[in-house]
Scaffold this active site. Structure first.
Site, PDB file in Angstrom:
ATOM      1  N   GLY A 182       1.343  10.008 -20.171  1.00  0.00           N
ATOM      2  CA  GLY A 182       1.843  10.083 -19.004  1.00  0.00           C
ATOM      3  C   GLY A 182       3.142  10.191 -18.582  1.00  0.00           C
ATOM      4  N   GLU A 232      10.543  19.596 -18.173  1.00  0.00           N
ATOM      5  CA  GLU A 232       9.174  18.997 -17.412  1.00  0.00           C
ATOM      6  C   GLU A 232       9.806  18.038 -16.490  1.00  0.00           C
ATOM      7  OE1 GLU A 232       5.469  18.855 -19.101  1.00  0.00           O
ATOM      8  OE2 GLU A 232       6.119  20.268 -20.721  1.00  0.00           O
ATOM      9  N   HIS A 255       2.436  23.201 -16.329  1.00  0.00           N
ATOM     10  CA  HIS A 255       1.863  23.842 -17.495  1.00  0.00           C
ATOM     11  C   HIS A 255       3.376  24.037 -18.409  1.00  0.00           C
ATOM     12  CE1 HIS A 255      -0.775  26.297 -19.638  1.00  0.00           C
ATOM     13  NE2 HIS A 255       0.159  26.936 -19.882  1.00  0.00           N
ATOM     14  N   LEU A 300      -7.444  29.639 -14.061  1.00  0.00           N
ATOM     15  CA  LEU A 300      -6.797  28.483 -15.101  1.00  0.00           C
ATOM     16  C   LEU A 300      -5.407  28.982 -15.162  1.00  0.00           C
ATOM     17  CD1 LEU A 300      -7.270  26.127 -17.049  1.00  0.00           C
ATOM     18  CD2 LEU A 300      -7.238  27.852 -18.955  1.00  0.00           C
ATOM     19  N   ASP A 301      -4.451  28.073 -14.920  1.00  0.00           N
ATOM     20  CA  ASP A 301      -3.223  28.165 -14.772  1.00  0.00           C
ATOM     21  C   ASP A 301      -2.548  29.261 -14.319  1.00  0.00           C
ATOM     22  OD1 ASP A 301      -3.007  25.873 -16.563  1.00  0.00           O
ATOM     23  OD2 ASP A 301      -3.402  26.928 -18.209  1.00  0.00           O
ATOM     24  N   LEU A 349     -10.967  21.952 -14.040  1.00  0.00           N
ATOM     25  CA  LEU A 349     -11.729  21.609 -12.874  1.00  0.00           C
ATOM     26  C   LEU A 349     -12.585  22.680 -12.306  1.00  0.00           C
ATOM     27  CD1 LEU A 349      -8.598  19.831 -11.446  1.00  0.00           C
ATOM     28  CD2 LEU A 349     -10.755  18.586 -12.424  1.00  0.00           C
ATOM     29  N   MET A 351      -6.166  17.297 -19.072  1.00  0.00           N
ATOM     30  CA  MET A 351      -6.540  18.078 -19.904  1.00  0.00           C
ATOM     31  C   MET A 351      -7.959  18.557 -19.706  1.00  0.00           C
ATOM     32  SD  MET A 351      -3.755  18.645 -21.202  1.00  0.00           S
ATOM     33  CE  MET A 351      -3.835  19.729 -22.764  1.00  0.00           C
ATOM     34  N   THR A 355      -5.162  26.934  -8.332  1.00  0.00           N
ATOM     35  CA  THR A 355      -6.187  27.688  -7.676  1.00  0.00           C
ATOM     36  C   THR A 355      -7.301  27.870  -8.636  1.00  0.00           C
ATOM     37  OG1 THR A 355      -5.095  29.841  -8.488  1.00  0.00           O
ATOM     38  CG2 THR A 355      -4.577  28.933  -6.226  1.00  0.00           C
TER      39      THR A 355
HETATM   40  C1  GAR Z   1       2.847  17.977 -20.928  1.00  0.00           C
HETATM   41  O1  GAR Z   1       3.756  18.789 -21.620  1.00  0.00           O
HETATM   42  C2  GAR Z   1       2.293  19.088 -19.986  1.00  0.00           C
HETATM   43  O2  GAR Z   1       3.027  19.938 -19.576  1.00  0.00           O
HETATM   44  C3  GAR Z   1       0.925  19.412 -20.664  1.00  0.00           C
HETATM   45  O3  GAR Z   1       0.548  18.296 -21.290  1.00  0.00           O
HETATM   46  C4  GAR Z   1       1.680  17.491 -21.538  1.00  0.00           C
HETATM   47  C5  GAR Z   1       1.577  16.014 -21.199  1.00  0.00           C
HETATM   48  O4  GAR Z   1       2.535  15.101 -21.485  1.00  0.00           O
HETATM   49  N1  GAR Z   1       0.080  19.789 -20.056  1.00  0.00           N
HETATM   50  C6  GAR Z   1      -0.907  20.918 -20.298  1.00  0.00           C
HETATM   51  O5  GAR Z   1      -0.713  21.407 -21.448  1.00  0.00           O
HETATM   52  C7  GAR Z   1      -1.978  21.274 -19.198  1.00  0.00           C
HETATM   53  N2  GAR Z   1      -2.596  22.206 -19.800  1.00  0.00           N
HETATM   54  P1  GAR Z   1       2.466  13.820 -20.556  1.00  0.00           P
HETATM   55  O6  GAR Z   1       1.095  13.159 -20.848  1.00  0.00           O
HETATM   56  O7  GAR Z   1       3.565  13.091 -21.531  1.00  0.00           O
HETATM   57  O8  GAR Z   1       3.253  13.954 -19.279  1.00  0.00           O
END
Ligand code: GAR
Length: 197
Positions: A13, A175, A110, A145-146, A94, A91, A142
């Site tokens: 998170g 991010e 993503h 996916l992605d 949906l 992960m 949408t």
């Molecule tokens: C992040 O890098 C996010 O972009 C990725 O999972 C990680 C979560 O990290 N998301 C995906 O791969 C979605 N398909 P976090 O729990 O530390 O935010």
């Protein structure tokens, strides 16, 4: 009126924390709920430490019945009455039905420069392709996916000798900058994308 934001996570998170920290002061939104599909997700405790309501709906007892899992998720979400749903390292894929209920109000981050590398293992795939740059994307969700309109993108260089973990760490720093910046804009009704050079 501040927009109410719910954040869905599956793990640590760190993006959720970045979003929640930003939602203070004159920010147009406030975090009202963090939900995980895994009761052991470390981010749930981090949310509670920040004073945010947190709950899990374990997907495993639903044994692949995505519609039933999502109905349970939706029931808990509706108690919090969010205006905006942020997927932050969530992960589970949906269903179209769930996405339709939130369309125009659901964001995802993503770890790739979409439309490149939808799905998993994005960092290893960027390295295998010999890409000179990589990054992350925030987009509206949408059914595909992605996919969905891009609301922001940040780039990082790929450096010689990078492992997937090195690259993931460099992207994660971006991010944590990009997602709060996009949410701030989105919550104020501005959908122009934030694109770094
Ligand atoms: C992040 O890098 C996010 O972009 C990725 O999972 C990680 C979560 O990290 N998301 C995906 O791969 C979605 N398909 P976090 O729990 O530390 O935010």
């Amino acid at each position: 009126m501040k927009k109410r934001v719910a954040i869905l996570i599956s793990g640590g998170g760190s993006n959720m924390v970045a979003l929640a920290r930003d939602m203070a002061g004159d920010h147009p939104a406030r975090p009202v709920l963090v939900m995980a599909n895994d009761p052991a997700a470390a981010g749930l405790a981090r949310a509670r430490d920040m004073g945010i309501d947190a709950a899990a709906v374990d997907h495993r007892p639903f044994r692949g019945d995505r519609a039933a899992f999502e109905a349970a998720l939706m029931a808990r979400l509706q108690e919090a009455a969010p205006d905006i749903l942020c997927l932050a390292g969530f992960m589970r894929v949906l269903t179209e039905g769930f996405v339709a209920r939130w369309q125009g109000r659901m964001l995802n981050i993503h770890p790739s420069l979409l439309p490149k590398y939808r799905g998993l293992d994005t960092h290893a795939r960027a390295l295998a392709a010999g890409d000179a740059e990589h990054g992350c994307t925030v987009h509206e969700v949408t059914p595909a996916l992605d996919d969905g309109p891009i609301l922001g993108q940040a780039r990082v260089p790929v450096l010689p000798g990078d492992s997937p973990a090195d690259l993931a760490a460099r992207v994660l720093v971006e991010e944590h900058r990009l997602y709060p910046a996009v949410l701030r804009r989105f919550a104020s009704g501005d959908r122009r994308p934030i694109l770094t050079p």
